[in-house]
Design an enzyme around this catalytic site. Structure first.
Site, short mmCIF file in Angstrom:
data_model
loop_
_atom_site.label_atom_id
_atom_site.label_comp_id
_atom_site.label_asym_id
_atom_site.label_seq_id
_atom_site.Cartn_x
_atom_site.Cartn_y
_atom_site.Cartn_z
N ASP A 14 1.07 -1.28 -0.11
CA ASP A 14 0.29 -0.14 -0.12
C ASP A 14 1.15 1.17 0.09
O ASP A 14 2.40 1.12 0.17
CB ASP A 14 -0.89 -0.45 1.15
CG ASP A 14 -1.93 0.74 0.98
OD1 ASP A 14 -2.52 1.82 0.12
OD2 ASP A 14 -1.89 2.02 2.49
N ASP A 16 -0.14 5.43 0.99
CA ASP A 16 -0.45 5.84 1.98
C ASP A 16 -0.42 5.35 3.25
O ASP A 16 -1.22 3.99 3.50
CB ASP A 16 -1.83 6.59 1.86
CG ASP A 16 -2.39 7.39 0.12
OD1 ASP A 16 -0.99 7.87 -0.17
OD2 ASP A 16 -2.56 6.74 -0.17
#
Length: 280
Positions: A14, A16
């Site tokens: 991922d 963020d």
């Protein structure tokens, strides 16, 4: 060395909150957008105004999800239903897509004003993964992934990208469904049980768990309560930064990680590094 099961051939990250310090930017944008909407609604209906909580509401309803899914999820938690609208709805439209567009404009404004920073230890981990010959993909619900990767100069660290734009184009369900991570594994040519997932969002670790990946690494940037929640929602291991996985003392896994021989899988081509702006 990498703190991963032996069978892992690819790592799915991922963006963020795992690699970049943009989760707080997203939380601030969600709060500004929802608080404005809720104030206007309270004034029109006489209902009390209850602000969006940038920690609890963000974690429970929007973190890790596609904009439309996050918008819909939070509104449902307040008993509010809006028309879906269309992807090209303007930001002033009181539709799911309109509120999502409003939030995205706020994110872009905040990024332009404050810039983007990375978690250096986690980016070092990605480099170590690539040096070990493992494939890498970035799997993010954000529709701004390309811009953020370019802004911090790490596009070249990934063999593939599955983000909010790709998910919309391919009609992939967003997290907590596993489809985006499964698409990331497919993009780098490995099965789910040969890939590791790295996530900071509850929806993201749920997606990794649902996809039956080799291991799900939860990244806690908040505190003990969030760390516990990550484990409860499917993280096998929880760390505060990916650099901890490079240290001699590995974090205690929530479950044992099997030792399966590494298969003979051809390596993916390495991407070209980012070119300076204006380069052809």
């Amino acid at each position: 060395m990498l703190g991963l099961p032996e069978q892992v051939e690819a790592c799915l990250f991922d963006l963020d909150g795992v690699l970049t310090r943009t989760a707080s930017v997203h939380a601030a944008a969600w709060k500004e957008m929802f608080d404005s909407f809720l104030r206007d609604r309270a004034a029109a209906t006489g209902e009390p105004f209850v602000a969006f909580d940038p920690v609890k509401d963000y974690s429970a309803y929007v973190d890790g999800k596609r904009r439309e899914d996050g918008t819909r999820s939070f509104l449902a938690s307040r008993g509010i239903t809006l028309p879906e609208g269309a992807p090209d709805d303007p930001p002033e439209a009181e539709t799911v897509h309109g509120l999502g567009r409003r939030k995205n404009e706020l994110v872009l404004k905040l990024i332009e004003e404050k810039g983007v920073e990375v978690f250096d230890g986690s980016v070092d981990y990605v480099r170590a993964v690539r040096a070990a010959g493992l494939r890498t993909a970035v799997v993010s619900s954000s529709a701004n992934t390309v811009q953020v990767l370019k802004a911090v100069g790490i596009t070249g660290l990934f063999d593939a990208r599955v983000d909010g734009v790709v998910a919309q184009e391919r009609n992939l369900p967003g997290k907590p469904a596993p489809d985006m991570f499964l698409a990331g594994a497919e993009a780098v040519g490995v099965a789910a049980d040969r890939a590791a997932v790295f996530e900071d969002a509850l929806a993201g670790v749920e997606a990794g768990h649902a996809g039956a990946f080799a291991v799900v690494i939860g990244v806690d940037r908040v505190g003990p309560e969030h760390a516990a929640a990550l484990a409860e929602h499917g993280a096998d291991v929880v760390v505060s930064d990916l650099s901890e996985l490079l240290e001699p003392h590995q974090p205690e896994p929530g479950k044992s990680m099997p030792d399966i021989p590494k298969p003979d899988i051809p390596k993916a081509d390495k991407p070209e590094p980012d070119k300076p702006e204006g380069a052809q």
